[in-house]
Design an enzyme around this catalytic site. Structure first.
Site, short mmCIF file in Angstrom:
data_model
loop_
_atom_site.label_atom_id
_atom_site.label_comp_id
_atom_site.label_asym_id
_atom_site.label_seq_id
_atom_site.Cartn_x
_atom_site.Cartn_y
_atom_site.Cartn_z
N THR A 176 0.84 -1.20 0.00
CA THR A 176 0.00 0.00 0.00
C THR A 176 0.88 1.25 0.00
O THR A 176 1.99 1.21 0.52
CB THR A 176 -0.84 -0.05 1.29
OG1 THR A 176 -1.82 -1.06 1.14
CG2 THR A 176 -1.52 1.26 1.62
N ARG A 204 -14.91 -6.42 1.03
CA ARG A 204 -14.10 -6.00 2.19
C ARG A 204 -13.38 -4.67 1.92
O ARG A 204 -12.77 -4.48 0.87
CB ARG A 204 -13.09 -7.10 2.51
CG ARG A 204 -12.15 -6.78 3.69
CD ARG A 204 -10.86 -6.12 3.26
NE ARG A 204 -9.97 -5.88 4.39
CZ ARG A 204 -8.88 -5.11 4.33
NH1 ARG A 204 -8.55 -4.52 3.22
NH2 ARG A 204 -8.12 -4.95 5.38
#
Ligand code: ASP
Length: 310
Positions: A176, A204
């Protein structure tokens, strides 16, 4: 006029010295350097922290080494679903997008949500309708595909586990992305962008697009961008918690980061880290995992680039 500062991350997790070839390590270092350069270019010329954060993150999203934009991880259904958020510390404006398929630069769409809509967070097909309306760039599925992320999905599916992309026991550990900046006018901004966790199901969504959990910025306290196991960062409301410790308890940035990352998150079992800059230009890059791709640069100072726990 303040001295500007910028920090970025490319994900935290099981990143061990010796597990990476020198070529790969140089590729990460170069990617981090290029992203800092992209952000610094904006700050140097007097541009806003908000634009610097966007430019640094766009550089990371466009690089397949990281789990954001091109090269994002795969869901259980073999899709790339992207989340991002951005916040302007000068006015507490914020924008976020979640569960996007096909958007080239989710961070820019998050910024557009902030500046061109009356909302803070848009998700799924509605967010795509908004993206079409403002002519945001789309890419076909093949643009986001990388062999190594697909291999990670196959690996995770063997045990039916949902995984932080860096924790998978292969050579491929990337993450990320996020950026925090302080501009010459003393304004702070923060942003984060991700593909989430490998093999995620049921729509999710983690901490990344949630203002206060994965991203937060307030000129009177600090700017924060997080990376790690999102469920724990959501429960600990990590980014806002650090800001609160500074605002209400007069903690320094370092004290607040240590409390939340090394104590609170560890007690919950939440692995990860974050990047933080306060209104004075102090920078903290704490993590409780084995490594975190990270870099920072203050005006008139050397660039710092780190990967492992040194
Ligand atoms: N925090 C992200 C999420 O849970 C993952 C990461 O930081 O790598 O979606």
């Amino acid at each position: 006029m303040k001295n500007y500062a910028i920090a970025i991350h490319g994900g935290a997790g099981t990143i061990q010295k010796g597990s990476m070839s020198p070529e790969k390590e140089s590729a990460y270092r170069l990617a981090l350097q290029n992203a800092i350069d992209a952000g610094e270019l904006v700050l140097k010329s007097g541009g806003s922290a908000l634009n610097a954060v966007e430019m640094a993150i766009v550089a990371l999203e466009n690089n397949p080494l990281f789990n954001a934009g091109k090269g994002a991880v795969f869901t259980n259904q073999g899709k790339n679903e992207l989340d991002a958020s951005i916040m302007d510390g000068s006015n507490l404006m914020a924008g976020a997008v979640a569960g996007l398929i096909g958007i080239k630069n989710p961070i820019s769409l998050a910024k557009a949500v902030m500046l061109q809509s009356e909302h803070v967070m848009l998700a799924g097909n509605g967010a795509l309708d908004f993206a079409k309306q403002i002519n945001a760039p789309f890419e076909p599925e093949s643009y986001f595909y990388t062999d190594f992320r697909y291999d990670q999905l196959k690996e995770a599916q063997k045990t039916d586990s949902v995984q932080l992309d860096h924790n998978i026991k292969t050579e491929k550990k990337f993450g990320t992305v996020g950026a925090v900046a302080l501009d010459k006018n003393g304004n702070l901004a923060a942003g984060t962008s991700t593909g989430g966790m490998t093999n995620k199901k049921f729509g999710r969504i983690g901490d990344t697009p949630v203002i206060g959990a994965g991203t937060y910025a307030n000129n009177t306290t600090c700017g924060i961008s997080c990376t790690g196991h999102g469920e724990f960062f959501l429960r600990a409301v990590v980014a806002y918690d650090i800001s609160c410790l500074i605002e209400y308890k007069n903690f320094t940035l370092k004290e607040a980061c240590t409390k939340v990352v090394m104590d609170k998150l560890v007690k919950l079992g939440g692995e990860g880290g974050l990047i933080a800059i306060d209104q004075h230009g102090n920078i903290e890059l704490p993590f409780n995992s084995e490594g975190m791709y990270r870099a920072s640069k203050k005006e008139n100072a050397e660039m710092f680039i780190g990967i492992y726990r040194d």
